[in-house]
Design a protein around this motif. Structure first.
Motif, PDB file in Angstrom:
ATOM      1  N   THR A 102       7.679   5.572  10.890  1.00 15.10           N
ATOM      2  CA  THR A 102       7.096   5.068  12.139  1.00 15.10           C
ATOM      3  C   THR A 102       5.590   5.267  12.165  1.00 15.10           C
ATOM      4  O   THR A 102       4.829   4.375  12.578  1.00 15.10           O
ATOM      5  N   TYR A 103       5.127   6.418  11.697  1.00 14.56           N
ATOM      6  CA  TYR A 103       3.687   6.689  11.691  1.00 14.56           C
ATOM      7  C   TYR A 103       2.964   5.767  10.708  1.00 14.56           C
ATOM      8  O   TYR A 103       1.818   5.362  10.958  1.00 14.56           O
ATOM      9  N   GLY A 104       3.632   5.420   9.600  1.00  8.86           N
ATOM     10  CA  GLY A 104       3.032   4.486   8.653  1.00  8.86           C
ATOM     11  C   GLY A 104       2.862   3.101   9.261  1.00  8.86           C
ATOM     12  O   GLY A 104       1.836   2.438   9.046  1.00  8.86           O
ATOM     13  N   ILE A 105       3.844   2.656  10.039  1.00  9.02           N
ATOM     14  CA  ILE A 105       3.742   1.345  10.686  1.00  9.02           C
ATOM     15  C   ILE A 105       2.662   1.370  11.762  1.00  9.02           C
ATOM     16  O   ILE A 105       1.896   0.404  11.913  1.00  9.02           O
ATOM     17  N   PHE A 120       0.835  -1.213   0.000  1.00 10.46           N
ATOM     18  CA  PHE A 120       0.000   0.000   0.000  1.00 10.46           C
ATOM     19  C   PHE A 120       0.866   1.259   0.000  1.00 10.46           C
ATOM     20  O   PHE A 120       0.505   2.273  -0.601  1.00 10.46           O
ATOM     21  N   TYR A 121       2.045   1.200   0.668  1.00 12.95           N
ATOM     22  CA  TYR A 121       2.915   2.361   0.794  1.00 12.95           C
ATOM     23  C   TYR A 121       4.006   2.439  -0.284  1.00 12.95           C
ATOM     24  O   TYR A 121       4.899   3.291  -0.172  1.00 12.95           O
ATOM     25  N   LEU A 122       3.970   1.572  -1.282  1.00 11.44           N
ATOM     26  CA  LEU A 122       5.017   1.598  -2.309  1.00 11.44           C
ATOM     27  C   LEU A 122       5.159   3.005  -2.900  1.00 11.44           C
ATOM     28  O   LEU A 122       4.153   3.679  -3.162  1.00 11.44           O
ATOM     29  N   PRO A 123       6.403   3.476  -3.120  1.00  9.14           N
ATOM     30  CA  PRO A 123       6.621   4.886  -3.509  1.00  9.14           C
ATOM     31  C   PRO A 123       5.886   5.325  -4.766  1.00  9.14           C
ATOM     32  O   PRO A 123       5.295   6.391  -4.805  1.00  9.14           O
ATOM     33  N   ASN A 124       5.901   4.506  -5.821  1.00 10.92           N
ATOM     34  CA  ASN A 124       5.326   4.953  -7.092  1.00 10.92           C
ATOM     35  C   ASN A 124       4.015   4.257  -7.436  1.00 10.92           C
ATOM     36  O   ASN A 124       3.085   4.892  -7.918  1.00 10.92           O
ATOM     37  N   ARG A 171       9.023  12.016  -0.226  1.00 12.69           N
ATOM     38  CA  ARG A 171      10.258  11.516  -0.826  1.00 12.69           C
ATOM     39  C   ARG A 171      10.596  10.133  -0.278  1.00 12.69           C
ATOM     40  O   ARG A 171      10.651   9.921   0.920  1.00 12.69           O
ATOM     41  N   GLY A 172      10.801   9.202  -1.205  1.00 14.05           N
ATOM     42  CA  GLY A 172      11.132   7.826  -0.810  1.00 14.05           C
ATOM     43  C   GLY A 172       9.939   7.014  -0.379  1.00 14.05           C
ATOM     44  O   GLY A 172      10.096   5.859   0.021  1.00 14.05           O
ATOM     45  N   GLY A 173       8.746   7.573  -0.438  1.00 10.27           N
ATOM     46  CA  GLY A 173       7.573   6.869   0.050  1.00 10.27           C
ATOM     47  C   GLY A 173       7.481   6.935   1.563  1.00 10.27           C
ATOM     48  O   GLY A 173       8.391   7.418   2.240  1.00 10.27           O
ATOM     49  N   VAL A 174       6.386   6.443   2.104  1.00  9.43           N
ATOM     50  CA  VAL A 174       6.175   6.518   3.550  1.00  9.43           C
ATOM     51  C   VAL A 174       7.230   5.714   4.305  1.00  9.43           C
ATOM     52  O   VAL A 174       7.865   6.198   5.241  1.00  9.43           O
ATOM     53  N   LEU A 175       7.455   4.478   3.898  1.00  7.20           N
ATOM     54  CA  LEU A 175       8.384   3.612   4.618  1.00  7.20           C
ATOM     55  C   LEU A 175       9.839   3.927   4.326  1.00  7.20           C
ATOM     56  O   LEU A 175      10.723   3.456   5.047  1.00  7.20           O
ATOM     57  N   GLY A 176      10.099   4.699   3.303  1.00  5.02           N
ATOM     58  CA  GLY A 176      11.471   5.084   2.987  1.00  5.02           C
ATOM     59  C   GLY A 176      11.848   6.444   3.529  1.00  5.02           C
ATOM     60  O   GLY A 176      12.990   6.890   3.349  1.00  5.02           O
ATOM     61  N   ASN A 177      10.920   7.096   4.213  1.00  2.00           N
ATOM     62  CA  ASN A 177      11.167   8.425   4.769  1.00  2.00           C
ATOM     63  C   ASN A 177      11.307   8.316   6.285  1.00  2.00           C
ATOM     64  O   ASN A 177      10.375   7.890   6.967  1.00  2.00           O
ATOM     65  N   PRO A 178      12.470   8.678   6.848  1.00  2.00           N
ATOM     66  CA  PRO A 178      12.666   8.532   8.298  1.00  2.00           C
ATOM     67  C   PRO A 178      11.644   9.289   9.133  1.00  2.00           C
ATOM     68  O   PRO A 178      11.354   8.899  10.269  1.00  2.00           O
ATOM     69  N   MET A 180       7.885  -4.704   7.835  1.00  2.00           N
ATOM     70  CA  MET A 180       7.719  -3.546   6.957  1.00  2.00           C
ATOM     71  C   MET A 180       9.011  -2.774   6.714  1.00  2.00           C
ATOM     72  O   MET A 180       9.235  -2.276   5.609  1.00  2.00           O
ATOM     73  N   THR A 181       9.864  -2.633   7.721  1.00  2.00           N
ATOM     74  CA  THR A 181      11.073  -1.807   7.534  1.00  2.00           C
ATOM     75  C   THR A 181      12.340  -2.465   8.051  1.00  2.00           C
ATOM     76  O   THR A 181      13.433  -2.033   7.689  1.00  2.00           O
ATOM     77  N   GLY A 182      12.239  -3.493   8.905  1.00  2.00           N
ATOM     78  CA  GLY A 182      13.441  -4.063   9.508  1.00  2.00           C
ATOM     79  C   GLY A 182      14.202  -3.053  10.352  1.00  2.00           C
ATOM     80  O   GLY A 182      15.419  -3.121  10.485  1.00  2.00           O
ATOM     81  N   GLY A 183      13.473  -2.122  10.956  1.00  2.00           N
ATOM     82  CA  GLY A 183      14.096  -1.099  11.787  1.00  2.00           C
ATOM     83  C   GLY A 183      14.531   0.141  11.033  1.00  2.00           C
ATOM     84  O   GLY A 183      14.853   1.152  11.647  1.00  2.00           O
ATOM     85  N   GLY A 184      14.545   0.097   9.712  1.00  2.00           N
ATOM     86  CA  GLY A 184      14.975   1.246   8.909  1.00  2.00           C
ATOM     87  C   GLY A 184      13.829   2.198   8.632  1.00  2.00           C
ATOM     88  O   GLY A 184      12.725   2.014   9.163  1.00  2.00           O
ATOM     89  N   PRO A 185      14.067   3.211   7.817  1.00  2.00           N
ATOM     90  CA  PRO A 185      15.363   3.564   7.229  1.00  2.00           C
ATOM     91  C   PRO A 185      16.293   4.231   8.249  1.00  2.00           C
ATOM     92  O   PRO A 185      15.852   5.055   9.048  1.00  2.00           O
TER      93      PRO A 185
END
Length: 322
Positions: free
Chosen positions: A183-186, A152-156, A172-179, A261-266
């Protein structure tokens, strides 16, 4: 005429009872509780005690801790909080702050579940279909929830990115790719099944609402928010209590969604304390079991504060009801 001899009467004295018979009422409940208490001590209390002891060592998990590990006392806690001249662990601070975010925002599941339950408690056409749709998130695995929201959160190509694009919003980078937003997305992903769970609790509680009180309130002119606040919600106190307990514990031990979802990242921005314990112990960058145990002890103490408060509240309610 013969007179029958008088037989002396003796008072019947019951045989003396044994110790168990004298204390049967007090002892019998403990006999039923004994198996549960035994397993609770072995599988809950003992590991907690071992974690306290392990947090006082520097150990890599190989061999016996007392032989291969080095006793360091409170050194692991000094590293966590930056005491005695140590530099505070930045990753621990991030994890602790993220747990606080989870704790605050996860509580939104309680009012969300209440209002959905109020909606589903109506007698309208097709209400069973609506109940099934709202109940669905609760029965699926957290792993599945994490995967679905990752797509659902994929960038493009993700639906969320497409929807935000309609309003000219570009993360930028999508929800899960933005520091900033990961966290709010998860947390939003976790709220989906947690709200469904709270909804189930409130639906059960609404079945126990006294219709006579509701009717009396209607006769007094109460309706809408007044009816909800002064009549319905007070009768839902047991369901609210359970919802608070389960939601707070779920927020503090959040692990699976972060891992999937993130493995602790980004850049480690979505770590929580439970995931940090995993990183420091079982991951390829870990093997610091003593340090991980210290983090686990801190998480346990935070949980213990809330659990003690809820148990005390429950004890006071039962005491007042006697």
């Amino acid at each position: 005429m013969t007179v029958s001899p008088v037989v002396p009467t003796t008072k019947y004295t019951p045989p003396p009872r044994g110790w168990y018979k004298r204390n049967e009422i007090a002892i019998t409940p403990w006999l039923f509780l004994a198996p549960g208490v035994f397993f609770f001590v072995v599988y809950v209390i003992a590991p907690i005690w071992q974690s306290f002891g392990l947090s006082l060592y520097d150990w890599n998990g190989l061999g016996d801790v007392t032989v291969n590990g080095e006793y360091v006392g409170l050194e692991n806690y000094n590293k966590l909080f930056g005491l005695n001249g140590e530099r505070a662990d930045r990753n621990f601070n991030i994890s602790l702050w993220n747990n606080f975010k989870w704790l605050v925002l996860y509580l939104l599941a309680i009012p969300g579940g209440l209002f959905i339950a109020l909606f589903l408690n109506q007698t309208v056409r097709g209400i069973r279909v609506y109940k099934s749709l709202f109940f669905f998130p609760f029965v699926i695995s957290q792993v599945v929830v994490g995967l679905v929201f990752s797509w659902f959160y994929l960038p493009n190509d993700g639906l969320f990115s497409i929807m935000t694009g309609w309003f000219g919003i570009d993360i930028r980078g999508g929800v899960l790719g933005n520091p900033t937003w990961a966290t709010y997305g998860i947390i939003a992903a976790g709220l989906w099944p947690q709200t469904a769970y709270c909804m189930i609790l409130y639906l059960t509680g609404l079945n126990a609402v006294d219709p006579e009180q509701v009717e009396a309130a209607r006769l007094d002119g109460a309706k809408g928010w007044k009816m909800l606040w002064f009549v319905i919600i007070p009768q839902l106190k047991p369901a609210t209590f359970i919802a608070f307990v389960v939601t707070i514990i779920g927020a503090l031990r959040s692990f699976d969604l972060v891992s999937i979802m993130t493995g602790g990242g980004p850049f480690g921005s979505t770590r929580v304390l439970s995931y940090y314990v995993f990183e420091k112990s079982l991951s390829e960058r870990g093997l610091q079991y003593g340090y991980a145990a210290a983090v686990a002890v801190i998480l346990f103490l935070i949980m213990l504060v809330f659990i003690s408060y809820f148990l005390w509240s429950m004890y006071q309610d039962e005491k007042g009801a006697r």
